[in-house]
Scaffold this active site. Structure first.
Site, short mmCIF file in Angstrom:
data_model
loop_
_atom_site.label_atom_id
_atom_site.label_comp_id
_atom_site.label_asym_id
_atom_site.label_seq_id
_atom_site.Cartn_x
_atom_site.Cartn_y
_atom_site.Cartn_z
N SER A 23 46.98 45.60 36.53
CA SER A 23 46.76 43.90 36.42
C SER A 23 45.49 43.30 34.96
O SER A 23 44.82 44.28 35.04
CB SER A 23 46.80 43.36 37.36
N PRO A 226 25.59 43.76 51.38
CA PRO A 226 25.51 42.51 52.41
C PRO A 226 26.31 41.61 51.38
O PRO A 226 26.32 40.25 50.82
CB PRO A 226 24.90 41.71 52.58
N THR A 232 36.46 45.89 42.82
CA THR A 232 35.62 47.23 43.10
C THR A 232 36.69 49.07 43.41
O THR A 232 36.08 49.37 43.49
CB THR A 232 34.19 47.12 44.48
N ASP A 234 39.14 49.23 41.68
CA ASP A 234 40.53 49.61 40.03
C ASP A 234 39.08 50.45 39.79
O ASP A 234 39.42 50.65 39.21
CB ASP A 234 40.73 48.68 39.51
#
Length: 309
Positions: A23, A226, A232, A234
């Site tokens: 994408s 946190p 991430t 990809d």
């Protein structure tokens, strides 16, 4: 004038030439926007095909754009073929939203392998996370029955491994067993990019160097940050492709480099948002990809692989 020379033959890339079908967002870093630049930094020629073109990722209140269908994908492939431009060392795929598109991707694999039988197909079987599917359920069986057997390397998360193998992972032993099942179905390399077990986050890697031999398996313990980031997965798959091609027999080293790069980038992203006075727990964060190029090109290995015996 004569047609231009075929670049991949006249001036072959020393590292590799990647066709990346993923994408695309106008703003932000997911899919190809998250994968192409890091691979280029690592020295690869990358040719992106954008399976969707959206204004932004779908985590925002709204998005607009276009979706490529299987026929349009094949049209692009035919265009490349007509000019003898289909020589690739790698195919990379990420999020795919429909069965027809995934079936066309399988035709692309065949077509590329007819040009280069040694083509390495790195597949991130993006289907869902945290117990939820975000693709049509009929995609799962296409991945399981048709895609896994032709992939060279798979990079699923915990939920996706469970979908592909049909069993629940509640221990490291289950994770290793799932890798073995996937090897038996086709791919030589499997990296479960995130396993949440007993409060820990792990990456588990498995490399079956020879058929019918037990694979070499390892884990990397990853500190939890946190915050929630987009793109991430990809990026991780792109880094794993990039480094495992540089270290083809050492998946541990490739994974250490990929994890160390990613963690440095996420820390920088978090720090930058905090500096800007933004509470990172309140929404998903866009990764600081461009600002982290040194961490992509020259990562300091801080996270080590531990081998299973």
């Amino acid at each position: 004038m004569a047609p231009p020379p075929i670049l991949s033959l006249a001036l072959p890339s020393e590292t590799g030439r990647v066709l990346s079908i993923q994408s695309h967002t106008v703003q932000g870093y997911v899919g190809n926007k998250s994968a192409v630049f890091p691979l280029q930094l690592l020295g690869y020629d990358v040719d992106p095909i954008n399976s969707v073109q959206f204004s932004n990722h779908t985590g925002y209140p709204s998005f607009r754009g276009q979706v490529l269908d299987g026929q349009q994908l094949w049209d692009l492939i035919e265009g490349l073929a007509a000019n003898d431009l289909l020589y690739y060392t790698h195919l990379l795929t990420g999020y795919i939203g429909s069965v027809s598109f995934l079936n066309t991707v399988l035709q692309v694999v065949d077509k590329l392998r007819s040009k280069n039988p040694g083509l390495i197909y790195v597949c991130d079987p993006v289907m869902g996370d945290e117990g939820k599917l975000y693709v049509p359920p009929e995609l799962v069986s296409v991945y399981r029955e048709k895609v896994v057997p032709v992939a060279s390397m798979l990079t699923p998360n915990q939920f996706e491994v469970e979908q592909l193998t049909g069993f629940k992972i509640t221990s490291e032993k289950d994770g290793l067993e799932a890798c073995n099942l996937l090897h038996a179905a086709g791919p030589k390399k499997v990296v479960i990019t995130s396993l949440h077990l007993n409060g820990s986050l792990l990456l588990i890697g498995s490399h079956q160097k020879e058929k019918d031999h037990p694979p070499e398996q390892f884990k990397i313990v990853i500190p939890k940050i946190p915050a929630y980031f987009t793109g991430t997965g990809d990026l991780t798959t792109a880094l794993l492709l990039g480094w495992s091609n540089k270290y083809p027999d050492n998946l541990e080293k490739a994974s250490e480099l990929a994890v160390s790069s990613l963690q440095a980038l996420l820390q920088r992203t978090l720090t930058d948002y905090l500096k800007a006075g933004f509470d990172p727990q309140t929404s998903s964060l866009e990764i600081r990809l461009i600002q982290s190029q040194d961490d992509i090109k020259n990562p300091q290995i801080k996270y080590k692989a531990e081998k299973y015996h």
